[in-house]
Design an enzyme around this catalytic site. Structure first.
Site, PDB file in Angstrom:
ATOM      1  N   ARG A 327       0.834  -1.206   0.000  1.00 51.38           N
ATOM      2  CA  ARG A 327       0.000   0.000   0.000  1.00 51.38           C
ATOM      3  C   ARG A 327       0.872   1.260   0.000  1.00 51.38           C
ATOM      4  NH1 ARG A 327      -5.334   1.795   0.505  1.00 51.38           N
ATOM      5  NH2 ARG A 327      -6.143  -0.316   0.501  1.00 51.38           N
ATOM      6  N   GLU A 732     -10.045   5.503   6.874  1.00 50.98           N
ATOM      7  CA  GLU A 732      -8.613   5.773   6.921  1.00 50.98           C
ATOM      8  C   GLU A 732      -8.149   7.020   6.173  1.00 50.98           C
ATOM      9  OE1 GLU A 732      -8.000   1.715   5.316  1.00 50.98           O
ATOM     10  OE2 GLU A 732      -6.349   1.655   6.728  1.00 50.98           O
TER      11      GLU A 732
HETATM   12  N1  MTE Z   1     -12.874   5.049  14.079  1.00 47.18           N
HETATM   13  C1  MTE Z   1     -12.983   4.750  15.385  1.00 47.18           C
HETATM   14  N2  MTE Z   1     -13.783   5.493  16.155  1.00 47.18           N
HETATM   15  N3  MTE Z   1     -12.295   3.700  15.931  1.00 47.18           N
HETATM   16  C2  MTE Z   1     -11.456   2.914  15.173  1.00 47.18           C
HETATM   17  O1  MTE Z   1     -10.852   1.973  15.680  1.00 47.18           O
HETATM   18  N4  MTE Z   1     -10.506   2.494  12.931  1.00 47.18           N
HETATM   19  C3  MTE Z   1     -10.158   3.065  11.649  1.00 47.18           C
HETATM   20  C4  MTE Z   1     -11.351   3.772  11.014  1.00 47.18           C
HETATM   21  N5  MTE Z   1     -12.005   4.615  11.955  1.00 47.18           N
HETATM   22  C5  MTE Z   1     -11.325   3.222  13.782  1.00 47.18           C
HETATM   23  C6  MTE Z   1     -12.077   4.306  13.281  1.00 47.18           C
HETATM   24  C7  MTE Z   1      -9.629   2.079  10.708  1.00 47.18           C
HETATM   25  S1  MTE Z   1      -8.021   1.608  10.855  1.00 47.18           S
HETATM   26  C8  MTE Z   1     -10.396   1.535   9.709  1.00 47.18           C
HETATM   27  S2  MTE Z   1      -9.750   0.464   8.586  1.00 47.18           S
HETATM   28  C9  MTE Z   1     -11.808   1.903   9.556  1.00 47.18           C
HETATM   29  O2  MTE Z   1     -12.272   2.764  10.597  1.00 47.18           O
HETATM   30  C10 MTE Z   1     -12.671   0.648   9.544  1.00 47.18           C
HETATM   31  O3  MTE Z   1     -13.990   0.928   9.503  1.00 47.18           O
HETATM   32  P1  MTE Z   1     -14.898   0.943   8.177  1.00 47.18           P
HETATM   33  O4  MTE Z   1     -14.184   0.230   7.114  1.00 47.18           O
HETATM   34  O5  MTE Z   1     -16.128   0.275   8.623  1.00 47.18           O
HETATM   35  O6  MTE Z   1     -15.070   2.394   7.884  1.00 47.18           O
HETATM   36  N1  LUZ Z   2      -4.707  -4.719   2.532  1.00 46.77           N
HETATM   37  C1  LUZ Z   2      -5.127  -3.479   2.770  1.00 46.77           C
HETATM   38  C2  LUZ Z   2      -4.705  -5.679   3.457  1.00 46.77           C
HETATM   39  O1  LUZ Z   2      -5.117  -2.643   1.896  1.00 46.77           O
HETATM   40  N2  LUZ Z   2      -5.573  -3.189   3.992  1.00 46.77           N
HETATM   41  C3  LUZ Z   2      -5.627  -4.067   4.995  1.00 46.77           C
HETATM   42  O2  LUZ Z   2      -6.033  -3.726   6.090  1.00 46.77           O
HETATM   43  C4  LUZ Z   2      -5.174  -5.396   4.732  1.00 46.77           C
HETATM   44  N3  LUZ Z   2      -5.186  -6.335   5.680  1.00 46.77           N
HETATM   45  C5  LUZ Z   2      -4.742  -7.546   5.391  1.00 46.77           C
HETATM   46  C6  LUZ Z   2      -4.262  -7.817   4.124  1.00 46.77           C
HETATM   47  N4  LUZ Z   2      -4.266  -6.893   3.188  1.00 46.77           N
HETATM   48 MO1  MOS Z   3      -7.577  -0.255   9.290  1.00 50.70          MO
HETATM   49  S1  MOS Z   3      -5.543  -0.017   9.479  1.00 50.70           S
HETATM   50  O1  MOS Z   3      -7.382  -0.994   7.731  1.00 50.70           O
HETATM   51  O2  MOS Z   3      -7.746  -1.565  10.357  1.00 50.70           O
END
Ligand code: MTE
Ligand code: LUZ
Ligand code: MOS
Length: 785
Positions: A327, A732
């Site tokens: 990524r 993210e």
């Molecule tokens: N928001 C809150 N409040 N708590 C979390 O742990 N994780 C983040 C983001 N927002 C997170 C958050 C991460 S790393 C990801 S990948 C996404 O939420 C996952 O949620 P979604 O794919 O359902 O949006």
């Molecule tokens: N790829 C990605 C992944 O883009 N995001 C992720 O969180 C992930 N996790 C596992 C394997 N590939």
């Molecule tokens: Mo989020 S780092 O893809 O859990």
């Protein structure tokens, strides 16, 4: 002082007030604020529950020559002590490559690595006992930094490379180039709820694990392997996490497996809850990156070629470092068309925690390098960095050929030119630039800085097969609806969004639809809730399930009330058929009596994805999310202290499923990313021990670090891809928005010598780092040119 209250809420007034697109509160908001939301540790404990703790390695790299656990066994309240030899199945919790022992077996590879598991009658007894071990080590040389790993060619995976065009030739003829090194530190996830698992033995060989995880299916597999069982023996459940942020994607496995091993051996429920210091010492974090970069450009600042060599601190095992590095490679371009590139990434094997997912998953680390170079190009050409950014943006469509990423995916909906223009105007960027220049002229000690940075973030797991999801929707005879899907709730609001989707599909008020805990025995083979795809994937799967039920109800309604199925409408808690508006529950009851199936599964797989890991080319992302932010800071050049005065962010959530939640996600990611780039410093001592393992020494942003003037808006847009209700992911990508803070700080530092010197600023830009940069700039600025 101008202090608008959540100005982002302005965007909400335009929203359409159906269940979807409505700024409804988080489904657990009331439970959260009342303290009634059940986290894993709040689940009422069964009689006979025991508590476990881990004994940790004190050495970074060593062979264990002897481990005397007699004092641990003899300690008060202790029932059992287990080592690697006591694991019934496989001693491994690695998600992809199986190089991650649950308990060390002879070799330790970082300070904090679990050596043994002690089970006692209380959490306190278990923790106290764990400290009594006498372990003898034969020390081995340790590698701690990515630079050292690179020098030793010590990698957990083969290095990767993505090249396009002929960078070498472009460099040979280019009029200018910038080159340098950059170090960007890692970051602790700092979820408020630490790692925890509660394992409950069931009849036969069954095992239920209630745990805080983003990836219940993976926990199921790891537990089954560790116990030598099949997946159908193991059920994993998670109602919610108190934050995951990537830290519970793979690294919840150790805790789940350890609790299950003890529970299986003792045939009693066992809870393993990590204390904060242990959590930080044991688990992996965001990868820190060391970069060597070189970017060639013309007199206008147009980039001609770019080279980067990134070394990640992977830690002692692979974990998710491969996908993270991938990524990073795929986000080095950030928002810019780079015709000729040579992008390399290598996962340095170090004797530190095994680094893992963290919001952005390598994307922020990839993108910051090109932003750093652009910042230098602008300074060299004495232009505003915003102009260099605008000049190098991807094209909107294929007209000029500037819309193909280095990995070959064509960008079809680049809205950044409009989005950035809107933000530039709404933030009054140009006027503030002039005002800051004037202010700095008159202010010898305090210096202001300003930066506007864009983001482009690819949405999909870069591992194609993970892009699938399932759901299960039940309509009960009273017309109430229960939803289950493969996604996990970590505060981000996935359950709220999925409820909105189902309520919309069945034409019901949100209150009529309820969600239950994520459970591997309800929806099988789920992907981690990660890569920002949770609502995209599970929303589609739940929609698919709800649609099937709706179609059956429509067919039934037409059979009994006349009309045509295509004209049946579901809204306002009623089914509108052949001129009648029948209460939903009435039709449901009749349909039940007529033996119509009132529940359904649903499934979704993102179409159109492809990826060739060898050549690093393909179409790895379903679409891109875009955004930009402006930050204005003031830096005290005598102390390195600074303050964020104002931040404006504009984020493209497509047609937002829930603007209130999405704005919250943008705000949270902005502040979290600002912490990564400024105050959150991970520091290991020479012996390889992480010394910043508690909030006393590791500084995450507090409320007083948030800008008083914080203006977050959603960009009016609609996903060109057929995503769930044309929304775009939000979890993210906004973590890249506070690049603006980092570069505003660098801009303020640069003003010390009239912007004639490139400030050597690494991340995190702590006050100490800022002060060092100020002094370096002053020294260089004082030298005659
Ligand atoms: N928001 C809150 N409040 N708590 C979390 O742990 N994780 C983040 C983001 N927002 C997170 C958050 C991460 S790393 C990801 S990948 C996404 O939420 C996952 O949620 P979604 O794919 O359902 O949006
Ligand atoms: N790829 C990605 C992944 O883009 N995001 C992720 O969180 C992930 N996790 C596992 C394997 N590939
Ligand atoms: Mo989020 S780092 O893809 O859990």
């Amino acid at each position: 002082m101008n202090h608008p209250l959540m100005p982002g809420m302005q965007a909400l007034q335009a929203a359409d007030w159906s269940a979807v697109g409505k700024p409804s509160a988080h489904e657990s908001a009331q439970l959260h604020v009342l303290g009634q939301a059940t986290y894993t540790d709040d689940i009422v404990e069964l009689q006979g529950t025991l508590h476990a703790a881990l004994g940790l390695s004190q050495k970074a790299h060593a062979r264990i020559t002897a481990m005397d656990l007699s004092a641990v066994r003899a300690a008060r309240g202790v029932l059992a002590v287990y080592t690697a030899q006591d694991i019934p199945g496989t001693n491994d919790c690695g998600p992809i490559i199986h190089d991650d022992p649950i308990l060390a077996d002879g070799l330790v590879q970082y300070v904090g690595q679990p050596l043994f598991l002690v089970v006692a009658d209380s959490h306190d007894h278990a923790r106290r006992a764990a400290r009594l071990a006498q372990v003898s080590y034969e020390e081995l040389p340790a590698i701690l930094t990515p630079q050292a790993a690179k020098a030793a060619q010590s990698y957990v995976l083969p290095p990767m490379r993505l090249a396009r065009g002929d960078a070498a030739a472009a460099f040979a003829t280019a009029p200018h180039s910038v080159r340098g090194q950059l170090f960007v530190g890692g970051q602790e996830q700092f979820y408020l709820e630490g790692q925890i698992a509660y394992a409950i033995p069931k009849e036969g060989q069954g095992m239920q694990v209630l745990c805080s995880t983003q990836h219940p299916s993976e926990m199921q597999h790891v537990v089954a392997h560790a116990l030598g069982l099949h997946s159908h023996h193991v059920a994993v459940e998670c109602r919610r996490m108190g934050g995951g942020f990537g830290g519970k994607e793979s690294q919840s496995a150790l805790w789940a497996a350890a609790a299950a091993i003890a529970a299986a051996r003792l045939k009693r429920p066992v809870k393993l809850r990590a204390d904060r210091d242990d959590d930080m010492l044991v688990t992996g974090k965001r990868h820190c990156f060391y970069y060597e970069y070189e970017v060639a450009y013309d007199d206008q600042g147009k980039i001609l070629a770019a080279r980067v060599d990134m070394t990640l601190r992977a830690g002692y095992s692979a974990d998710l470092s491969g996908p993270v590095a991938t990524r990073a490679v795929c986000h080095f371009d950030n928002a810019y068309y780079l015709s000729d590139v040579d992008i390399r990434a290598a996962c340095g094997k170090t004797n530190t925690q095994s680094n893992t997912a963290f919001r952005g998953f390598g994307g922020p680390q990839g993108a910051i390098a090109i932003e750093y170079a652009i910042d230098e190009i602008a300074r060299h050409l004495r232009r505003d960095a915003l102009d260099i950014r605008l000049l190098n943006l991807y094209g909107r469509d294929g007209e000029d050929g500037r819309n193909v990423t280095p990995y070959g995916q064509v960008i079809v909906d680049n809205v950044l030119p409009e989005l950035m223009a809107e933000l530039e105007a709404s933030s009054d960027y140009r006027a503030r630039r002039l005002a800051i220049d004037a202010w700095n002229e008159a202010s010898p000690v305090l210096k202001k800085g300003l930066a506007l940075t864009p983001l482009k973030f690819g949405i999909a797991f870069n591992v194609t097969h993970l892009n699938q999801a399932g759901a299960l929707v039940h309509v009960y005879v009273d017309g109430s609806v229960l939803v289950n899907h493969g996604g996990t709730e970590m505060g981000q609001g996935i359950h709220t969004k999925v409820l909105q989707v189902v309520a919309h599909e069945l034409g019901l008020d949100l209150e009529r639809v309820r969600i239950t805990a994520t459970d591997t025995s309800k929806v099988a083979n789920t992907s981690a809730t990660a890569a920002s795809t949770g609502a995209d994937l599970n929303g589609k799967a739940a929609q698919d399930a709800a649609r099937q039920i709706r179609e059956r109800l429509a067919a039934y309604a037409v059979k009994h009330h006349g009309g045509v199925a295509e004209e049946v409408r579901f809204f306002s808690n009623r089914i509108h058929v052949n001129g009648q508006a029948l209460p939903f529950e009435q039709v449901v009851q009749q349909a039940y009596l007529a033996r119509v199936q009132l529940w359904s599964d649903g499934y979704y797989a993102t179409p159109g994805l492809s990826w060739d890991a060898k050549t690093m080319t393909g179409h790895p992302f379903s679409y891109y999310a875009y955004g930009a932010a402006v930050a204005e800071v003031v830096v005290d050049t005598l102390t390195g202290e600074w303050k964020l005065l104002r931040a404006d962010a504009l984020y493209d959530a497509g047609q937002s499923l829930n603007p209130a939640i999405d704005i919250g996600q943008v705000e949270g990611a902005f502040i979290q990313g600002m912490g990564w780039l400024t105050t959150e410093q991970l520091w290991w001592n020479e012996a390889g021990k992480l010394m910043t393992h508690a909030p006393s020494t590791y500084k995450i942003p507090g409320i007083s670090d948030c800008p008083e003037d914080f203006r977050v808006q959603l960009f009016q847009n609609r996903n060109v891809e057929d995503s769930i209700h044309r929304s775009k992911a939000v979890g993210e990508p906004p973590l890249l928005l506070p690049f603006s803070v980092f570069f505003a700080i660098r801009d303020a530092v640069s003003s010390v010598a009239g912007h004639a010197v490139q400030p050597p600023l690494n991340a995190p830009a702590t006050s100490e780092e800022i002060l060092k940069a100020v002094m370096a700039v002053q020294a260089a600025g004082a030298r005659p040119a």
